[in-house]
Design an enzyme around this catalytic site. Structure first.
Site, PDB file in Angstrom:
ATOM      1  N   GLN A  32       0.833  -1.200   0.000  1.00 19.38           N
ATOM      2  CA  GLN A  32       0.000   0.000   0.000  1.00 19.38           C
ATOM      3  C   GLN A  32       0.871   1.255   0.000  1.00 19.38           C
ATOM      4  O   GLN A  32       1.832   1.360   0.758  1.00 19.38           O
ATOM      5  CB  GLN A  32      -0.918   0.017   1.217  1.00 19.38           C
ATOM      6  N   GLU A  50      -2.666 -17.250  -3.367  1.00 16.74           N
ATOM      7  CA  GLU A  50      -2.141 -16.272  -4.323  1.00 16.74           C
ATOM      8  C   GLU A  50      -1.553 -17.013  -5.516  1.00 16.74           C
ATOM      9  O   GLU A  50      -0.903 -18.056  -5.359  1.00 16.74           O
ATOM     10  CB  GLU A  50      -1.074 -15.403  -3.653  1.00 16.74           C
ATOM     11  N   CYS A  81     -10.685  -0.957  -4.681  1.00 18.91           N
ATOM     12  CA  CYS A  81     -10.013   0.322  -4.918  1.00 18.91           C
ATOM     13  C   CYS A  81     -10.644   1.077  -6.086  1.00 18.91           C
ATOM     14  O   CYS A  81     -10.386   2.261  -6.282  1.00 18.91           O
ATOM     15  CB  CYS A  81      -8.524   0.103  -5.180  1.00 18.91           C
TER      16      CYS A  81
END
Length: 597
Positions: free
Chosen positions: A406, A456, A534
């Protein structure tokens, strides 16, 4: 509506029947912007002073207008805000019946301009968050023109490039932070209305709970502000090119790709970039200017240096990726340029040196859908075996040169604290961290849960996640390198009957594949799901959200009872810009509840 000439100038006469629904939604009227003006009244008062380009500094442009509205409705809204512009002029899009794309307001005093920008930017109009800013002194754009075959002439901006780039990179920089938060709260409301509207269109009455949402989809919490509204970015990707004065420059691009003309503008004036990052940009700008290799030029696809990625952390360390295109360069030239880069860093004062510098080759000469191929990063300057990292909520995280982290560390702590609270974790909770990246969310949640499983697809990200767990001594976490839809069944098979399951889904901007959503719906043991968006108003995210909620034709299809959004929390990860992160909380709705509705 027809135009006539009165008193030596063009005015518009508007038939009242055109606006009989002025207080309701309606198609935006077509306005002949070549011959017509809409002043503060329908007609200009005799003897009233004209507002000329000399007072252009008192003119603002209002954009992001809704698709349907009445122009008198807009003028009444301006009046309700207490605005008294000397002139109101719309501009029209392409085509004979193009909708109004912007509206210019001219005022008599600078104080009126500042007040108008603040009020318009923080008050929604017809469900839309409008943007308002100082307009260029050039004449308003003429989108149509009398001759359909006449090409539009672009008026050059009268703003300095340093101010223009602020409007692009930090489009809320003109508002104080309190007003930015109001604007973003309104933007979040607008996003929920848009999603609600699409849900209603797609569901066709099959989602009974949607009727009670009253157009807002779910409860919207107050926005959580960023602890640092300025100089917050820990990572930026800067372009390498030439400035308007033709000097080689590192910064942000300004211009239009379709015209093949753009410049790179120095980022010194940008409020979201920290001082250390700006200093490093200057350091490598000096290096680029002293090189015999030209910056890469996108239109011609010639040149070499393309991009500079800069990361900084709270400890004062830094990591640089310098991207270069290799076309036509001999191996000897590569070696020479790398040595020159190393020498440039070594010659700097110790306090100005970057901690790590990586050399990255990007082949941009390819054709077809894959127009770029990237090699691994090569360490050119810095201690081998050492690593760059950041501290977050008391944990240490290793950050590889191409890893995601981030960009606002302090606001990320707010985001993750909100996620932990919203997940309602208990000692028996199993957390499924899907699209987990380098494992940040899962590692932070591990101490609140029985166990965390991170899934992932990227091998490098999983390797970083495993190492981050070891660095922080987190043992009740397991990372799996696979597609979510392929690994989910085997993970859930490991759980005990009384385990509670919470899912954290933090996908990239384009969401996840529909197969992932279908797999989550089929797992009846998942009762709570948190979706971090987002870019919540794009079609990919909306498709994911609707896929979680939509009803199947038959309830007999086991494990496919839909989720329902119960809460949405905005978090300001990107001060000075319009972007806002949204956390959607979904709960599972039982078959009995659905039937009762």
């Amino acid at each position: 509506m027809d135009a006539a000439v009165e008193g030596g100038r063009s005015v518009v006469h508007i038939d009242a029947t055109e606006y009989k629904q002025e207080d309701t939604e309606m198609e935006r009227p077509s306005v002949d912007t070549d011959n017509a003006e809409l002043d503060d009244g329908d007609n200009a008062k005799d003897g009233e002073a004209e507002v000329t380009n000399e007072s252009a500094s008192f003119r603002i442009v209002v954009q992001n207008l809704p698709r349907y509205f009445g122009f008198k409705q807009l003028k009444k809204w301006f009046s309700k805000l207490g605005l008294d512009p000397a002139k109101v002029k719309p501009t029209q899009g392409k085509g004979r019946h193009g909708a109004v794309v912007a509206c210019y307001l001219t005022f008599r005093k600078k104080e009126e301009v500042d007040d108008a920008i603040r009020k318009i930017s923080t008050t929604p109009f017809s469900g839309s968050s409008l943007t308002a800013k100082i307009a260029d002194a050039a004449p308003e754009p003429n989108y149509r023109g009398r001759q359909q075959d006449q090409k539009r002439t672009l008026q050059p901006s009268t703003k300095p490039p340093e101010e223009e780039i602020l409007d692009i990179v930090t489009n809320l920089h003109h508002l104080n932070y309190e007003d930015q938060l109001k604007s973003k709260q309104n933007h979040a409301k607008e996003i929920l209305r848009k999603i609600d509207k699409k849900f209603n269109h797609n569901a066709q009455g099959t989602l009974p709970w949607l009727k009670k949402s009253k157009g807002h989809l779910c409860q919207l919490d107050p926005i959580k502000p960023s602890p640092e509204p300025q100089k917050y970015r820990n990572k930026c990707e800067f372009s390498i090119g030439v400035a308007p004065n033709r000097d080689r420059t590192i910064g942000f691009k300004l211009g239009k790709y379709k015209e093949g003309i753009f410049w790179v503008i120095d980022p010194d004036a940008c409020l979201h970039i920290n001082d250390r990052m700006k200093e490093l940009v200057k350091v490598f700008q000096d290096f680029i200017r002293s090189s015999t290799l030209e910056p890469f030029d996108d239109p011609t696809r010639k040149g070499h240096y393309h991009m500079l990625t800069v990361r900084t952390n709270k400890a004062g360390h830094s990591m640089i990726n310098i991207h270069l295109h290799p076309q036509g360069l001999s191996p000897e030239k590569f070696v020479e340029e790398k040595q020159r880069l190393r020498s440039h860093c070594e010659a700097l004062p110790v306090e100005s040196r970057p901690t790590f510098v990586y050399w990255v080759l990007d082949d941009k000469t390819m054709s077809g859908p894959r127009r770029s191929m990237r090699t691994e990063e090569e360490l050119v300057f810095g201690e081998k075996g050492a690593s760059f990292g950041e501290e977050l909520m008391g944990y240490q995280f290793k950050i590889s040169p191409d890893a995601f982290f981030q960009v606002n560390t302090s606001a990320a702590e707010v985001l993750y604290s909100t996620l932990i609270e919203a997940a309602s974790l208990r000692p028996k909770t199993i957390v499924l961290d899907l699209c987990c990246g380098t494992g940040t969310i899962g590692i932070l949640m591990a101490k609140h849960a029985k166990k965390v499983y991170g899934i992932e697809l990227g091998e490098a990200a999983v390797a970083d996640a495993v190492e981050n767990a070891k660095i922080n001594g987190v043992e009740n976490i397991e990372f799996i390198c696979a597609k979510v839809e392929d690994a989910l069944d085997s993970v859930l098979a490991k759980l005990e009957p009384d385990d509670d399951v919470a899912v954290i889904l933090d996908p990239p901007r384009n969401g996840v594949h529909n197969n992932v959503v279908d797999t989550l719906r089929k797992q009846s043991r998942i009762n709570r799901l948190l979706y971090v968006a987002c870019a919540a108003d794009n079609d990919f995210t909306i498709s994911n959200l609707y896929g979680l909620c939509r009803n199947r034709a038959r309830f007999e299809r086991g494990g496919e009872t839909p989720f329902v959004p119960v809460r949405c929390t905005p978090v300001d990860l990107f001060p000075q810009t319009k972007n806002v992160e949204l956390i959607f909380v979904f709960d599972r709705v039982s078959k009995e509840t659905l039937v009762a509705q």
